[in-house]
Enzyme design. Structure first.
Site, PDB file in Angstrom:
ATOM      1  N   CYS A  69       0.799  -1.231   0.000  1.00 48.22           N
ATOM      2  CA  CYS A  69       0.000   0.000   0.000  1.00 48.22           C
ATOM      3  C   CYS A  69       0.830   1.279   0.000  1.00 48.22           C
ATOM      4  O   CYS A  69       0.273   2.366  -0.118  1.00 48.22           O
ATOM      5  CB  CYS A  69      -0.975  -0.013   1.179  1.00 48.22           C
ATOM      6  SG  CYS A  69      -0.217  -0.277   2.785  1.00 48.22           S
ATOM      7  N   HIS A  70       2.133   1.172   0.108  1.00 52.55           N
ATOM      8  CA  HIS A  70       2.993   2.365   0.183  1.00 52.55           C
ATOM      9  C   HIS A  70       4.189   2.161  -0.727  1.00 52.55           C
ATOM     10  O   HIS A  70       5.215   1.663  -0.274  1.00 52.55           O
ATOM     11  CB  HIS A  70       3.440   2.575   1.625  1.00 52.55           C
ATOM     12  CG  HIS A  70       4.149   3.864   1.864  1.00 52.55           C
ATOM     13  ND1 HIS A  70       5.508   4.014   1.704  1.00 52.55           N
ATOM     14  CD2 HIS A  70       3.687   5.071   2.255  1.00 52.55           C
ATOM     15  CE1 HIS A  70       5.860   5.247   2.016  1.00 52.55           C
ATOM     16  NE2 HIS A  70       4.764   5.906   2.357  1.00 52.55           N
ATOM     17  N   PHE A  71       4.123   2.386  -1.909  1.00 52.71           N
ATOM     18  CA  PHE A  71       3.079   2.919  -2.784  1.00 52.71           C
ATOM     19  C   PHE A  71       2.775   1.869  -3.847  1.00 52.71           C
ATOM     20  O   PHE A  71       3.646   1.058  -4.165  1.00 52.71           O
ATOM     21  CB  PHE A  71       3.565   4.196  -3.469  1.00 52.71           C
ATOM     22  CG  PHE A  71       3.922   5.300  -2.509  1.00 52.71           C
ATOM     23  CD1 PHE A  71       2.944   6.155  -2.027  1.00 52.71           C
ATOM     24  CD2 PHE A  71       5.232   5.489  -2.073  1.00 52.71           C
ATOM     25  CE1 PHE A  71       3.264   7.197  -1.164  1.00 52.71           C
ATOM     26  CE2 PHE A  71       5.556   6.516  -1.205  1.00 52.71           C
ATOM     27  CZ  PHE A  71       4.583   7.368  -0.751  1.00 52.71           C
ATOM     28  N   VAL A  76       7.862   0.961  -0.896  1.00 55.54           N
ATOM     29  CA  VAL A  76       8.900   1.424   0.016  1.00 55.54           C
ATOM     30  C   VAL A  76       8.322   1.403   1.437  1.00 55.54           C
ATOM     31  O   VAL A  76       7.155   1.714   1.640  1.00 55.54           O
ATOM     32  CB  VAL A  76       9.407   2.835  -0.385  1.00 55.54           C
ATOM     33  CG1 VAL A  76       8.287   3.856  -0.347  1.00 55.54           C
ATOM     34  CG2 VAL A  76      10.566   3.274   0.472  1.00 55.54           C
TER      35      VAL A  76
END
Length: 171
Positions: A69-71, A76
């Site tokens: 979810c990041h990203f 990362v």
């Protein structure tokens, strides 16, 4: 549980369940928010200030929750999770040194990010040096710390502050 100089993942999970330092005392986060797999070294008199030192590690697995979810398309580890890990370790140190109460992050003087943790990394190492430990009505620790990925320092934090509180209702 008697204080030791290193802790396994199983030990850290017990700390998150309140089974290490006693009911109502310092706990680590559980499940996904526990940002370390082991504490490899913890001392009461180590570090450049002679007030204590902590070294912990996190094994990087590309399936860790934050990479999805990041990203999207640019995975990362969020820098705030590395910062939180350092606060977690200062709180653990206070509980380990006999401090009563529940830990709360109180701030940080300065943070620098000069790199990133990608899913291709193997290991994150957290190194904290205690600068000050206050053992009065309020137990509080102040530390400097670094986050390394595969041996390279990528985050530096100065004056990480954590306090232990008997009553957190007014915090």
């Amino acid at each position: 549980m008697e204080p030791k100089n290193s802790y396994t993942k199983e030990d850290l999970i017990l700390c998150g369940e309140g089974k290490m330092f006693g009911e109502g005392n310092c706990r680590l986060p559980s499940d996904n928010m526990l940002m370390m797999d082991r504490i490899t070294s913890i001392t009461a008199d180590g570090g450049i200030h002679g007030k204590g030192e902590i070294v912990a590690e996190l094994d990087i697995d590309p399936s860790l929750w934050f990479f999805d979810c990041h990203f999207k398309g640019d995975p990362v580890m969020p820098g705030c999770l590395g910062l939180d890990a350092m606060w977690q370790l200062v709180g653990f140190y206070l509980g380990w040194s006999g401090g009563p109460g529940l830990g709360r992050a109180l701030g940080v003087g300065e943070v620098k990010f000069t790199g990133q943790i990608l899913p291709t990394a193997k290991k994150v190492t957290y190194r904290l040096v205690m600068k000050r430990v206050i053992k009065r009505k309020l137990f509080m620790g102040v530390a400097d710390g670094t986050v390394e990925v595969d041996g390279r320092v990528i985050y530096e934090a100065k004056d990480l502050k954590v306090g232990l509180f008997q009553d957190t209702s007014a915090f």
